[in-house]
Scaffold this motif. Structure first.
Motif, PDB file in Angstrom:
ATOM      1  N   PHE A   1     120.285  47.847  21.685  1.00 36.21           N
ATOM      2  CA  PHE A   1     119.210  48.010  20.697  1.00 36.21           C
ATOM      3  C   PHE A   1     118.651  46.648  20.292  1.00 36.21           C
ATOM      4  N   LEU A   2     119.539  45.697  19.980  1.00 37.79           N
ATOM      5  CA  LEU A   2     119.104  44.362  19.577  1.00 37.79           C
ATOM      6  C   LEU A   2     118.328  43.676  20.707  1.00 37.79           C
ATOM      7  N   SER A   3     118.794  43.825  21.929  1.00 38.25           N
ATOM      8  CA  SER A   3     118.109  43.236  23.076  1.00 38.25           C
ATOM      9  C   SER A   3     116.683  43.767  23.193  1.00 38.25           C
ATOM     10  N   ASN A   4     116.539  45.078  23.036  1.00 36.07           N
ATOM     11  CA  ASN A   4     115.197  45.668  23.129  1.00 36.07           C
ATOM     12  C   ASN A   4     114.297  45.223  21.979  1.00 36.07           C
ATOM     13  N   ILE A   5     114.860  45.092  20.787  1.00 34.47           N
ATOM     14  CA  ILE A   5     114.070  44.596  19.650  1.00 34.47           C
ATOM     15  C   ILE A   5     113.598  43.173  19.928  1.00 34.47           C
ATOM     16  N   LEU A   6     114.465  42.353  20.486  1.00 35.56           N
ATOM     17  CA  LEU A   6     114.076  40.972  20.812  1.00 35.56           C
ATOM     18  C   LEU A   6     112.975  40.948  21.879  1.00 35.56           C
ATOM     19  N   ARG A   7     113.086  41.811  22.877  1.00 28.93           N
ATOM     20  CA  ARG A   7     112.052  41.864  23.921  1.00 28.93           C
ATOM     21  C   ARG A   7     110.714  42.327  23.349  1.00 28.93           C
ATOM     22  N   ILE A   8     110.758  43.287  22.453  1.00 31.69           N
ATOM     23  CA  ILE A   8     109.519  43.758  21.823  1.00 31.69           C
ATOM     24  C   ILE A   8     108.913  42.657  20.964  1.00 31.69           C
ATOM     25  N   SER A   9     109.764  41.904  20.263  1.00 35.99           N
ATOM     26  CA  SER A   9     109.245  40.848  19.391  1.00 35.99           C
ATOM     27  C   SER A   9     108.590  39.720  20.178  1.00 35.99           C
ATOM     28  N   MET A  10     108.879  39.605  21.467  1.00 38.60           N
ATOM     29  CA  MET A  10     108.219  38.584  22.288  1.00 38.60           C
ATOM     30  C   MET A  10     106.709  38.824  22.333  1.00 38.60           C
TER      31      MET A  10
ATOM     32  N   GLU B   1      99.967  35.863  21.438  1.00 39.11           N
ATOM     33  CA  GLU B   1      99.061  36.676  22.247  1.00 39.11           C
ATOM     34  C   GLU B   1      99.194  36.274  23.707  1.00 39.11           C
ATOM     35  N   LYS B   2      99.569  37.239  24.516  1.00 35.58           N
ATOM     36  CA  LYS B   2      99.730  36.985  25.948  1.00 35.58           C
ATOM     37  C   LYS B   2      98.366  37.028  26.622  1.00 35.58           C
ATOM     38  N   PRO B   3      98.088  36.044  27.488  1.00 34.78           N
ATOM     39  CA  PRO B   3      96.821  36.094  28.227  1.00 34.78           C
ATOM     40  C   PRO B   3      96.781  37.332  29.122  1.00 34.78           C
TER      41      PRO B   3
ATOM     42  N   SER C   1      92.960  32.400  42.927  1.00 32.07           N
ATOM     43  CA  SER C   1      92.119  31.220  43.108  1.00 32.07           C
ATOM     44  C   SER C   1      92.744  29.975  42.486  1.00 32.07           C
ATOM     45  N   LEU C   2      93.935  30.141  41.894  1.00 33.12           N
ATOM     46  CA  LEU C   2      94.659  29.034  41.263  1.00 33.12           C
ATOM     47  C   LEU C   2      93.815  28.335  40.189  1.00 33.12           C
ATOM     48  N   ASP C   3      93.167  29.135  39.369  1.00 30.49           N
ATOM     49  CA  ASP C   3      92.384  28.619  38.248  1.00 30.49           C
ATOM     50  C   ASP C   3      93.324  27.855  37.312  1.00 30.49           C
ATOM     51  N   SER C   4      93.125  26.537  37.202  1.00 32.68           N
ATOM     52  CA  SER C   4      94.066  25.692  36.473  1.00 32.68           C
ATOM     53  C   SER C   4      94.141  26.055  34.976  1.00 32.68           C
ATOM     54  N   GLU C   5      93.021  26.380  34.362  1.00 37.99           N
ATOM     55  CA  GLU C   5      93.031  26.732  32.935  1.00 37.99           C
ATOM     56  C   GLU C   5      93.797  28.045  32.703  1.00 37.99           C
ATOM     57  N   TYR C   6      93.546  29.006  33.582  1.00 37.52           N
ATOM     58  CA  TYR C   6      94.234  30.295  33.474  1.00 37.52           C
ATOM     59  C   TYR C   6      95.741  30.120  33.670  1.00 37.52           C
ATOM     60  N   LEU C   7      96.140  29.367  34.700  1.00 44.12           N
ATOM     61  CA  LEU C   7      97.556  29.144  34.962  1.00 44.12           C
ATOM     62  C   LEU C   7      98.217  28.370  33.822  1.00 44.12           C
ATOM     63  N   ALA C   8      97.508  27.399  33.252  1.00 40.44           N
ATOM     64  CA  ALA C   8      98.049  26.645  32.120  1.00 40.44           C
ATOM     65  C   ALA C   8      98.277  27.565  30.922  1.00 40.44           C
ATOM     66  N   ASP C   9      97.352  28.496  30.671  1.00 41.08           N
ATOM     67  CA  ASP C   9      97.521  29.467  29.576  1.00 41.08           C
ATOM     68  C   ASP C   9      98.733  30.365  29.825  1.00 41.08           C
TER      69      ASP C   9
ATOM     70  N   TRP D   1     101.405  29.690  31.653  1.00 43.45           N
ATOM     71  CA  TRP D   1     102.642  28.935  31.504  1.00 43.45           C
ATOM     72  C   TRP D   1     102.883  28.549  30.047  1.00 43.45           C
ATOM     73  N   ALA D   2     101.851  28.304  29.288  1.00 43.80           N
ATOM     74  CA  ALA D   2     102.022  28.006  27.859  1.00 43.80           C
ATOM     75  C   ALA D   2     102.626  29.213  27.148  1.00 43.80           C
ATOM     76  N   TYR D   3     102.161  30.406  27.512  1.00 46.13           N
ATOM     77  CA  TYR D   3     102.720  31.619  26.921  1.00 46.13           C
ATOM     78  C   TYR D   3     104.198  31.761  27.301  1.00 46.13           C
ATOM     79  N   ARG D   4     104.505  31.550  28.573  1.00 46.11           N
ATOM     80  CA  ARG D   4     105.899  31.683  29.024  1.00 46.11           C
ATOM     81  C   ARG D   4     106.807  30.687  28.311  1.00 46.11           C
ATOM     82  N   ARG D   5     106.313  29.461  28.108  1.00 46.81           N
ATOM     83  CA  ARG D   5     107.113  28.465  27.383  1.00 46.81           C
ATOM     84  C   ARG D   5     107.311  28.872  25.930  1.00 46.81           C
ATOM     85  N   SER D   6     106.308  29.518  25.334  1.00 51.41           N
ATOM     86  CA  SER D   6     106.408  29.886  23.915  1.00 51.41           C
ATOM     87  C   SER D   6     107.418  31.007  23.672  1.00 51.41           C
ATOM     88  N   VAL D   7     107.663  31.861  24.659  1.00 50.88           N
ATOM     89  CA  VAL D   7     108.606  32.970  24.479  1.00 50.88           C
ATOM     90  C   VAL D   7     109.917  32.752  25.237  1.00 50.88           C
TER      91      VAL D   7
END
Length: 104
Positions: free
Chosen positions: A27-36, A41-43, A52-60, A62-68
């Motif tokens: 239960f706690l694991s699922n709550i933590l996953r939901i809170s991510m 805001e995920k792109p 197309s390896l859009d650098s701005e899109y990829l940076a966004d 990866w920034a989201y992945r680093r934040s969670v």
């Protein structure tokens, strides 16, 4: 003889504390996953930008992945603990159902 109410003689079945702990960890694991998803805001996914390896899109992304990353790591660890806690009750049920290893 005095009349005893039915609730006085009824017993609540004992719950296995390890199985209960496992359920709470799941239960706690699922709550933590939901809170991510609640905190940041995920792109939105865009396959064309990804391919197309859009650098701005990829940076966004990866920034989201680093934040969670912290929440994701803790949620994964709690989930792993839950699975390991579930092993003894499952093995106990298997042993009981096999009548002490006599039935396969």
């Amino acid at each position: 003889s005095a009349h005893v109410p039915p609730t006085a003689t009824m017993r609540i079945p004992a719950m296995d504390p390890v199985a209960t702990a496992s359920g709470l960890f799941f239960f706690l694991s699922n709550i933590l996953r939901i809170s991510m998803f609640a905190g940041t805001e995920k792109p939105s996914w865009n396959m064309d930008k990804w391919e197309s390896l859009d650098s701005e899109y990829l940076a966004d992304m990866w920034a989201y992945r680093r934040s969670v990353r912290g929440l994701q790591t803790v949620a994964g660890l709690v989930n792993a603990i839950a699975w390991f806690l579930l092993i003894p009750p499952v093995l106990t049920i298997c042993w009981v159902q096999s009548q002490g290893g006599k039935r396969m």
